[in-house]
Design an enzyme around this catalytic site. Sequence first.
Site, mmCIF file in Angstrom:
data_model
loop_
_atom_site.group_PDB
_atom_site.id
_atom_site.type_symbol
_atom_site.label_atom_id
_atom_site.label_comp_id
_atom_site.label_asym_id
_atom_site.label_seq_id
_atom_site.Cartn_x
_atom_site.Cartn_y
_atom_site.Cartn_z
ATOM 1 N N ASP A 271 0.912 -1.162 -0.164
ATOM 2 C CA ASP A 271 0.103 -0.006 -0.073
ATOM 3 C C ASP A 271 0.472 1.279 0.039
ATOM 4 O O ASP A 271 2.529 0.995 0.045
ATOM 5 C CB ASP A 271 -0.564 -0.081 0.763
ATOM 6 C CG ASP A 271 -2.054 1.219 1.324
ATOM 7 O OD1 ASP A 271 -2.084 1.676 0.446
ATOM 8 O OD2 ASP A 271 -3.138 0.336 1.740
HETATM 9 C C1 BGC Z 1 -5.714 3.401 0.038
HETATM 10 C C2 BGC Z 1 -5.253 2.294 -0.948
HETATM 11 C C3 BGC Z 1 -5.002 2.959 -2.754
HETATM 12 C C4 BGC Z 1 -3.691 3.765 -2.705
HETATM 13 C C5 BGC Z 1 -3.165 4.133 -3.860
HETATM 14 C C6 BGC Z 1 -3.955 4.128 0.280
HETATM 15 O O1 BGC Z 1 -3.926 5.521 1.054
HETATM 16 O O2 BGC Z 1 -5.065 2.102 1.284
HETATM 17 O O3 BGC Z 1 -6.353 1.643 -1.399
HETATM 18 O O4 BGC Z 1 -4.651 1.624 -3.697
HETATM 19 O O5 BGC Z 1 -3.839 4.867 -1.644
HETATM 20 O O6 BGC Z 1 -3.701 5.245 -4.323
#
Ligand code: BGC
Length: 728
Positions: A271
Amino acid sequence: MRKQALAGVATAALCALMAPASHAAQPWMNTKLSADKRADLLQAQMTADEEYGLLHGHMPGMMHNRPASVPRVAGHFDGVPRLGIPDIWESDASLGVANAGREHDDATALPAGLALAATFDPKLLFDGGAMIGKETRQKGFNVLLAGGANIAREPRNGRNFEYLGEDPLLAGTLDGASIRGIQSARVASTAKHFALNDQETGRMVASAHMSAEAARESDLLAFEIAIERGQPLSVMCSYNRIDGVYACENPTFLNDILKGDWGWKGWVMSDWGAVHSAAAATAGLDQESGQELDRDVYFDKPLREAVASGKIPAARVHDMAHRILRGLFASGVMDHPVKAGGLDTAADGKTAARAAEQGVVLLKNDAGVLPLSAKSKKIVVIGGHADVGVLSGGGSSQVIPQGSLKLPPPKGAPFWSAGVIYHPYAPLKAIEARAKGGSVTYFDGKDPAAAAAAAKDADVVVVFATQWTSEAMDVSLTLQDNQNALIDAVTSANPHTVVVLESGDPVLMPWLGKAGAVVEAWFPGANGGETIAKVLYGEVNPSGRLPITFPASTDQLPHPVLPGSDQLVGGSQDATHPFDIDYTEGSDVGYKWYAKTGKTPLFPFGRGLSYTSFKYDRLSVKGGQTVQVSFRVTNTGKKAGIDTPQVYLSAEPNRTQQRLIGWSRVALKPGASQLVHVTADKRLLADWDVGAHVWKVNGGAFKLFVGPDAATPTLTGEAKVAGAALKP
Ligand code: BGC
């Protein structure tokens, strides 16, 4: 070439590099070979630098010197043009191609994950996935950060609207179908956020503790089923820690369970901002996303140094790159390079609306209240910005169709929030279109007394209530902004009041006794106003079933006080001091918790009414290696409708835990009957045996029931099942 291709972004299109024709003849472009073999052949031509280049990438919006050619997308990795490896362009998420921060961009919004889950229909999830997969491609992306499979263990989780409910079989089955749909468009999808990432409060630091048995039987089971059904080419590990170890550097979860026990061959991406060391590579992480959010670009210099010093074997770096390349081959991204263009939100909105219509849940309906008819001449509509549109959930998954209304985010929302977004499909307009010859008056609800006075002599009142939820925050189950007082005043003035909820989580309903009808519309997505009006007017007979228990009070929850809510350090709820979350309820999540503790929720899992009625009979139960159940469903009412009878295990020989073991969605005309068959996945009859590392079915008598929801056993039976030990 890239610069030119990406110039179209401002008008809603990205474009990845096309492989030059000369690459078509390369041995790794032979489509008869397996993705693994093709990745091997390609890797044999790659330099170490080229491999490292695949292992860490940007969050363009956070780059200091973002090239004009690189738009604000979630993730970007440089490809290797000389070998025909395209740039990787990543977008969120499960509910559509997210586009916050890109003005003039457009995309189609699926309804909330909870609405999709309420359909209990893998086919609709596949279709929705295929639609957003197609838009992913049409908008120039080749990886979709979708497949949210975290079960709704915590009903206040601000991200439940991105997920598929509290039951692992339901969430896993539907997530798998959605991922398959997305990948059918020849783009790669993730499953996320792995694992035990069940609340947003403190998500960057909280440490989840759960027994190994409980994790296997709940959160992990949802992922296991989603991965085996959906075959996602990537899995995104989560922010939180598990037993003190960050999920993205947790060898037990990444190496042992995901890649070991489940034999999954894809690439683990982090993540955004979830990597804390180069050693994460040893634990099973293959790719560092959004490197600007980490303290260092761990998978560049620190990883190279760790390899040079012998701390991490070079073969591991090769394996990391292999897994990514394998995904690019297996998805079709190499053979069918993404080419932006052709977006048709009008057509795609129909797919989204079909799913949304099936996901609306009718929770209460006093005689004669719904469906509305042309006889209702004087209609008063109140609240929820129903004159403007329908609510959507916030965070990285935010889809903002053209024409949406943006309101400032409330206190507690992340600093990067795009605001509270109302999609431009006003329920008021859709109601007006149906109230031919009648009068429809709208009140914004800010003055409950004025709204109640107008409601008093209306034929029918429709009051809209909203609960905004978002990534990076959790929410109260109590409706905010005086909405309960408003509903109380209106329902007191006129019992012929329909409450329409647009919520991303369950809500408490202190006014329930006074409401004539309650409709849970979730965040209904594209054409949401029409969806709601179709249900209110009976053009769609409601068939959604709750995929999450609605508690009667927070005292009923395993954690009446949200863990970590006393640890906040800033304005945003995901900024907290580190803390532990002891999931003492184990795998007794949602309805299992209520069954175990004997508590009566406001509305049980699986509940959902219809404008017709159904009857179940002729139960037959067979045992043996597993449980096979058949029974008859009959539409005993006067309207065609869809029922979703559910089969639950209520007791097994050594341990009692209620478990959903199957369901069927049956469309029946009035008076029609159908036989339904359900065969249990053996893992649902088993307990995880930590010592033996197997799913253990304890042989003996298994009790089960068929019912319209988790709290209403209508037909009961028993089967003898043989003992077994199943390898994961
Ligand atoms: C989220 C993810 C997301 C990523 C990219 C993160 O803050 O938890 O689900 O895919 O950002 O935007």
